[in-house]
Design an enzyme around this catalytic site. Structure first.
Site, PDB file in Angstrom:
ATOM      1  N   SER A  63      -2.849  -2.356   2.731  1.00 27.48           N
ATOM      2  CA  SER A  63      -2.470  -3.280   3.803  1.00 27.48           C
ATOM      3  C   SER A  63      -2.653  -3.205   4.203  1.00 27.48           C
ATOM      4  O   SER A  63      -2.500  -4.620   5.496  1.00 27.48           O
ATOM      5  CB  SER A  63      -1.124  -3.878   3.101  1.00 27.48           C
ATOM      6  OG  SER A  63      -0.504  -4.293   2.190  1.00 27.48           O
ATOM      7  N   LYS A  66      -5.300  -6.249   5.565  1.00 31.69           N
ATOM      8  CA  LYS A  66      -5.257  -7.658   5.858  1.00 31.69           C
ATOM      9  C   LYS A  66      -5.052  -7.811   7.459  1.00 31.69           C
ATOM     10  O   LYS A  66      -5.207  -8.758   7.856  1.00 31.69           O
ATOM     11  CB  LYS A  66      -3.107  -7.856   5.846  1.00 31.69           C
ATOM     12  CG  LYS A  66      -3.269  -7.447   3.818  1.00 31.69           C
ATOM     13  CD  LYS A  66      -1.970  -7.718   3.538  1.00 31.69           C
ATOM     14  CE  LYS A  66      -2.191  -7.651   2.441  1.00 31.69           C
ATOM     15  NZ  LYS A  66       0.449  -7.627   1.798  1.00 31.69           N
ATOM     16  N   TYR A 188      -9.043 -10.725  -2.682  1.00 33.83           N
ATOM     17  CA  TYR A 188      -8.072 -10.065  -2.271  1.00 33.83           C
ATOM     18  C   TYR A 188      -7.864  -8.864  -2.743  1.00 33.83           C
ATOM     19  O   TYR A 188      -7.427  -7.536  -1.871  1.00 33.83           O
ATOM     20  CB  TYR A 188      -6.848 -10.670  -2.390  1.00 33.83           C
ATOM     21  CG  TYR A 188      -4.888 -10.200  -2.353  1.00 33.83           C
ATOM     22  CD1 TYR A 188      -4.945 -10.407  -0.589  1.00 33.83           C
ATOM     23  CD2 TYR A 188      -5.018  -9.800  -2.975  1.00 33.83           C
ATOM     24  CE1 TYR A 188      -3.598  -9.642  -0.557  1.00 33.83           C
ATOM     25  CE2 TYR A 188      -2.968  -8.995  -2.889  1.00 33.83           C
ATOM     26  CZ  TYR A 188      -3.047  -8.631  -1.574  1.00 33.83           C
ATOM     27  OH  TYR A 188      -1.830  -8.335  -1.652  1.00 33.83           O
ATOM     28  N   TYR A 240       6.977  -5.207   7.234  1.00 33.19           N
ATOM     29  CA  TYR A 240       7.653  -6.056   6.377  1.00 33.19           C
ATOM     30  C   TYR A 240       9.207  -5.801   6.456  1.00 33.19           C
ATOM     31  O   TYR A 240       9.097  -5.905   7.842  1.00 33.19           O
ATOM     32  CB  TYR A 240       7.409  -5.680   5.005  1.00 33.19           C
ATOM     33  CG  TYR A 240       6.259  -5.860   4.303  1.00 33.19           C
ATOM     34  CD1 TYR A 240       4.355  -6.713   4.612  1.00 33.19           C
ATOM     35  CD2 TYR A 240       5.474  -4.342   4.110  1.00 33.19           C
ATOM     36  CE1 TYR A 240       3.837  -6.620   4.248  1.00 33.19           C
ATOM     37  CE2 TYR A 240       3.835  -4.372   3.892  1.00 33.19           C
ATOM     38  CZ  TYR A 240       3.071  -5.353   3.986  1.00 33.19           C
ATOM     39  OH  TYR A 240       1.854  -5.151   3.816  1.00 33.19           O
ATOM     40  N   VAL A 258      -0.071   0.510   0.887  1.00 34.95           N
ATOM     41  CA  VAL A 258       0.748   1.358   0.639  1.00 34.95           C
ATOM     42  C   VAL A 258      -0.273   2.147  -0.788  1.00 34.95           C
ATOM     43  O   VAL A 258       0.103   2.974  -1.375  1.00 34.95           O
ATOM     44  CB  VAL A 258       1.748   0.290  -1.476  1.00 34.95           C
ATOM     45  CG1 VAL A 258       1.862  -0.864  -1.184  1.00 34.95           C
ATOM     46  CG2 VAL A 258      -0.043  -0.197  -1.707  1.00 34.95           C
TER      47      VAL A 258
HETATM   48  N1  GLN Z   1      -2.475  -4.622  -2.872  1.00 35.21           N
HETATM   49  C1  GLN Z   1      -1.061  -4.334  -2.389  1.00 35.21           C
HETATM   50  C2  GLN Z   1      -0.616  -5.885  -3.206  1.00 35.21           C
HETATM   51  O1  GLN Z   1      -0.885  -6.818  -3.188  1.00 35.21           O
HETATM   52  C3  GLN Z   1      -0.818  -4.119  -1.358  1.00 35.21           C
HETATM   53  C4  GLN Z   1       0.330  -4.572  -0.843  1.00 35.21           C
HETATM   54  C5  GLN Z   1       0.392  -3.620   0.053  1.00 35.21           C
HETATM   55  O2  GLN Z   1      -0.610  -1.829   0.905  1.00 35.21           O
HETATM   56  N2  GLN Z   1       2.044  -3.208   0.596  1.00 35.21           N
HETATM   57  O3  GLN Z   1       0.950  -5.451  -3.569  1.00 35.21           O
END
Ligand code: GLN
Length: 304
Positions: A63, A66, A188, A240, A258
């Site tokens: 993430s 992002k 994505y 989050y 993650v």
């Molecule tokens: N690719 C992961 C997902 O969509 C990204 C989630 C993350 O890093 N928080 O679940």
């Protein structure tokens, strides 16, 4: 560098604490990562660079990508971005669906999976070669042409990405995804599969500590106002449902993934990346959070 001394001390301390948390085993390839790896790298606006541990080992940034895709899209569409995605912290986990029904397919913020899917959709609408254009952007920002997507990790996530499929189709049902969900999801998963090391990350994100301008070559990536907004979003939404806790304990704009990576930015001072693959219950690196808390406490620099 005073920060270098603090980094060394804190790294040594956190390196010895018990390894808690779990790998992001919901993505099968991420369950294979050696959990003991631990690296940190700092890049400062006065052009100092320093790392410890596994700071040169590439890992799945998940993430954290992002933020990069948001920046890339923000450069293209400017403030029209905020018609498609909100700027409010959600207080929900990264993969939550709950608010989308009430919000009619407008994700609360760009760092939720829902928001990142909309950002990916925007990029697909504007670019002829989205994957190539995006990777070139990241390579130029980090000065590392070997950075790439991991097909292995993207496929591994795709095979079990039921929630992301649900999110994308749900947003599409409100007309807020313009391209085919299959294409949006493919892009994505590619974005999330990017592999970078701590040094690449701190170098790439340093421009956010420098009002949107790349320190080493003076290239303007974002205007000062835009750069401030990205930092504001990282501060309020980067972790989050642990964003408040991160602001409380660490006190910097930042973003987790993650894969166990965290990037944090101290405006006018530095960007720092830390990586330890095991995650706490909210999906943020256990040791990474501990390291940054201790680092910002001992370095006695604060944005507040
Ligand atoms: N690719 C992961 C997902 O969509 C990204 C989630 C993350 O890093 N928080 O679940």
């Amino acid at each position: 560098m005073q920060l270098e001394g603090v980094l060394k001390e804190v790294f040594k301390k956190i390196d010895t604490i018990e390894q808690r948390g779990a790998l992001a085993a919901y993505i099968p390839e991420l369950a294979k990562v050696d959990p003991k790896q631990f690296g940190v790298h700092i890049s400062t606006v006065d052009q100092k660079h320093f790392g410890m541990g596994d700071y040169n080992t590439p890992f799945s940034i998940q993430s954290i990508a992002k933020v990069l895709s948001l920046i890339f899209a923000y450069r293209i569409v400017g403030d029209d971005m905020w018609k498609r995605v909100g700027v409010e912290p959600s207080g929900t986990p990264f993969n939550s669906l709950v608010q989308l029904e009430a919000d009619r397919g407008i994700p609360r913020n760009p760092f939720l999976n829902a928001g990142a899917l909309v950002v990916a959709d925007i990029l697909l609408s504007h670019l002829e070669h989205p994957k190539d254009d995006f990777i070139r952007f990241v390579q130029s920002m980090s000065d590392n042409t070997s950075i790439d997507y991991s097909e292995r990790i993207a496929q591994s996530e795709k095979a079990v990405g039921y929630r992301n499929v649900a999110l994308c189709n749900f947003i599409k049902s409100f007309g807020q995804i313009k391209n085919e969900p299959e294409a949006v999801l493919d892009f994505y998963y590619a974005l999330c599969s990017l592999e970078m090391n701590c040094k690449d990350l701190s170098e790439t994100f340093l421009f956010l500590a420098n009002n949107g301008i790349v320190v080493k070559n003076n290239r303007t990536i974002l205007s000062e106002a835009q750069s401030k907004r990205i930092n504001a979003l990282m501060q309020t939404c980067g972790f989050y449902d642990e964003s408040g806790e991160f602001a409380f304990k660490v006190g910097l704009p930042g973003k987790s993934g993650v894969g166990g990576g965290i990037i944090a930015v101290h405006p006018d001072q530095y960007a720092i990346a830390v990586w330890s693959p095991t995650l706490n219950k909210k999906g943020n690196s256990y040791k990474g959070m501990k390291f940054l808390e201790e680092f910002t406490t001992r370095s006695e620099l604060s944005i507040f």
